[in-house]
Design a protein around this motif. Structure first.
Motif, PDB file in Angstrom:
ATOM      1  N   THR A  65       0.846  -1.204   0.000  1.00  0.00           N
ATOM      2  CA  THR A  65       0.000   0.000   0.000  1.00  0.00           C
ATOM      3  C   THR A  65       0.878   1.250   0.000  1.00  0.00           C
ATOM      4  OG1 THR A  65      -0.254  -0.083   2.400  1.00  0.00           O
ATOM      5  CG2 THR A  65      -1.981  -1.110   1.095  1.00  0.00           C
ATOM      6  N   HIS A  66       2.023   1.177   0.673  1.00  0.00           N
ATOM      7  CA  HIS A  66       2.954   2.316   0.640  1.00  0.00           C
ATOM      8  C   HIS A  66       3.382   2.603  -0.804  1.00  0.00           C
ATOM      9  CE1 HIS A  66       6.522   4.779   1.133  1.00  0.00           C
ATOM     10  NE2 HIS A  66       7.248   3.832   0.579  1.00  0.00           N
ATOM     11  N   SER A  67       3.756   1.560  -1.529  1.00  0.00           N
ATOM     12  CA  SER A  67       4.223   1.749  -2.907  1.00  0.00           C
ATOM     13  C   SER A  67       3.123   2.338  -3.789  1.00  0.00           C
ATOM     14  CB  SER A  67       4.710   0.422  -3.493  1.00  0.00           C
ATOM     15  OG  SER A  67       5.761  -0.079  -2.695  1.00  0.00           O
ATOM     16  N   HIS A  95      10.373   0.732  -6.081  1.00  0.00           N
ATOM     17  CA  HIS A  95      11.411   1.331  -5.240  1.00  0.00           C
ATOM     18  C   HIS A  95      11.695   0.572  -3.947  1.00  0.00           C
ATOM     19  CE1 HIS A  95       8.356   3.117  -2.606  1.00  0.00           C
ATOM     20  NE2 HIS A  95       9.325   3.490  -1.813  1.00  0.00           N
ATOM     21  N   ASP A  96      10.741  -0.206  -3.471  1.00  0.00           N
ATOM     22  CA  ASP A  96      10.951  -0.911  -2.197  1.00  0.00           C
ATOM     23  C   ASP A  96      11.099  -2.425  -2.368  1.00  0.00           C
ATOM     24  OD1 ASP A  96      11.172   1.142  -0.440  1.00  0.00           O
ATOM     25  OD2 ASP A  96       9.177   0.955   0.441  1.00  0.00           O
ATOM     26  N   LEU A  97      11.269  -2.898  -3.592  1.00  0.00           N
ATOM     27  CA  LEU A  97      11.303  -4.354  -3.820  1.00  0.00           C
ATOM     28  C   LEU A  97      12.426  -5.053  -3.057  1.00  0.00           C
ATOM     29  CD1 LEU A  97      10.561  -4.690  -7.667  1.00  0.00           C
ATOM     30  CD2 LEU A  97       8.998  -5.079  -5.749  1.00  0.00           C
ATOM     31  N   ALA A 188       8.253  11.908  -3.214  1.00  0.00           N
ATOM     32  CA  ALA A 188       6.910  11.327  -3.013  1.00  0.00           C
ATOM     33  C   ALA A 188       6.988  10.200  -1.978  1.00  0.00           C
ATOM     34  CB  ALA A 188       6.357  10.800  -4.329  1.00  0.00           C
ATOM     35  N   ASP A 189       8.078   9.458  -1.993  1.00  0.00           N
ATOM     36  CA  ASP A 189       8.304   8.379  -1.022  1.00  0.00           C
ATOM     37  C   ASP A 189       8.300   8.954   0.396  1.00  0.00           C
ATOM     38  OD1 ASP A 189       9.066   5.994   0.175  1.00  0.00           O
ATOM     39  OD2 ASP A 189      11.190   6.187  -0.362  1.00  0.00           O
ATOM     40  N   GLU A 190       9.045  10.026   0.587  1.00  0.00           N
ATOM     41  CA  GLU A 190       9.126  10.624   1.932  1.00  0.00           C
ATOM     42  C   GLU A 190       7.789  11.225   2.359  1.00  0.00           C
ATOM     43  OE1 GLU A 190      12.462  13.277   2.228  1.00  0.00           O
ATOM     44  OE2 GLU A 190      13.901  11.654   1.889  1.00  0.00           O
TER      45      GLU A 190
HETATM   46 MG    MG Z   1       9.558   3.704   0.296  1.00  0.00          MG
END
Ligand code: MG
Length: 368
Positions: A65-67, A95-97, A188-190
């Protein structure tokens, strides 16, 4: 899509490691996004966590859900700045894989296990997942993504590691910036994690309104929402505040980035890479953002309840690493296909790929 000259353009992509014929129906960035969505590592994000461990409850964010939230925010910003939405989406979803189970505690523990064997870094691991570890295609290992998506996945990298990465490592050696789309996803991640962690922190009972009022931006919107609406539930108040905060942060980001675009006038995506960072906040919002990060670190990430979870998580990772070192034959052969890979790297790849749930169950079985 209204593409500016400084946007990345799939028709001018720096290409893939293994040459492939073009798709007639999708551009190269859309194709990359689809490969990411259909990968096993992407599916596993569902049972991986960032702050709250999966078994704490179903209501918290997972990395999946974050991604999706990062993808939504970065696409909205890309649209406003006339950058390439599909590229943002592909980078955001990938990005988080490379994250280990149990968030940062898991990564720190695995990095400690790998101290004498090249270390472990989640960012580099995300790249390793898409370049090597996903094994589905007949003609190559990995997903064979375009340079632009791989560039965006690799947010940071030590100069030492960069030297081993060819074209992708050059920017870290030369201190250059990546594409605008990569810069967008980075922030956007932050933005995504700070807001959703605050929300999860509130719902877990760790953060109260009173505590969050220490955060200036929160206080501003808390007053605004409580003055405008008198009969809202605390969940509604919280959601309204988060919505307004996020809107103000994203609008500021778009405005300031546009100012930079006007000032530096980048002529092409390559020109962007030679200029200083274009996607950023105004000084005022930058200060709020810094305060936000500090607040989350002090009051949430370093909270004793989170720390307790982290201690347990580290213990699990150390135990799994030691167990698979002694029981190397229990690791699936597909992880051992690279000729020059050390035993430790194979174990790190295997452990890093596990979900919280899988790692937890394995640990329980081992200890019983
Ligand atoms: Mg992230």
């Amino acid at each position: 899509m209204n593409l500016a000259p400084y946007a990345s353009n799939p028709a001018k992509s720096k290409g893939r490691i293994f040459q492939e014929s073009k798709s007639s129906s999708r551009n190269d960035f859309q194709r990359d996004r689809d490969r990411i969505i259909h990968s096993a590592s992407f599916r596993r994000l569902q049972y991986k966590t960032q702050v709250f461990v999966n078994h704490e409850g179903d209501m918290f964010r997972s990395r999946l859900t974050h991604s999706l939230e990062v993808s939504q925010i970065s696409r909205a910003v890309a649209r406003t700045l006339n950058c390439h939405e599909d590229l943002c989406e592909a980078i955001a979803l990938a990005h988080d894989l490379g994250h280990t189970p149990f968030g940062h505690a898991g990564q720190d523990a695995l990095n400690a296990c790998m101290r004498n064997f090249g270390g472990f870094e989640h960012n580099l691991q995300s790249l390793r997942v898409v370049d090597v570890l996903e094994k589905k295609y007949a003609n190559f290992d990995g997903l064979n993504l375009t340079f632009e998506v791989r560039e965006g996945i690799l947010k940071h990298c030590s100069k030492k590691n960069a030297q081993k990465l060819g074209d992708l490592g050059i920017r870290f050696i030369m201190n250059r910036e990546p594409s605008l789309e990569a810069q967008i996803v980075n922030l956007a991640d932050e933005i995504a994690y700070l807001h959703h962690d605050l929300d999860d922190g509130f719902r877990s009972g760790i953060l109260s309104f009173e505590k969050m009022m220490e955060l200036n931006l929160f206080e501003i919107f808390f007053k605004e929402v409580s003055n405008a609406h008198k009969l809202l539930s605390s969940e509604q108040i919280m959601h309204e505040i988060l919505r307004l905060m996020m809107n103000s942060i994203i609008s500021d980001l778009c405005n300031e980035s546009f100012k930079n675009i006007k000032k530096f006038k980048p002529q092409s995506a390559d020109n962007v890479r030679e200029l200083k960072n274009i996607v950023c906040f105004s000084d005022e919002m930058g200060a709020h953002f810094k305060e936000f990060k500090k607040f989350s670190r002090t009051n949430l990430y370093e909270h004793h309840r989170i720390k307790e979870m982290s201690v347990r998580a580290s213990k699990i990772i150390y135990s799994l690493f030691a167990y698979f070192y002694d029981n190397y034959n229990k690791i699936p052969e597909s992880f051992k296909s690279e000729k020059e890979q050390s035993r430790e790297r194979v174990i790190a790849d295997y452990v890093a790929g596990m979900t919280d749930r899988f790692a937890n169950n394995l640990y329980k079985d081992m200890s019983s």
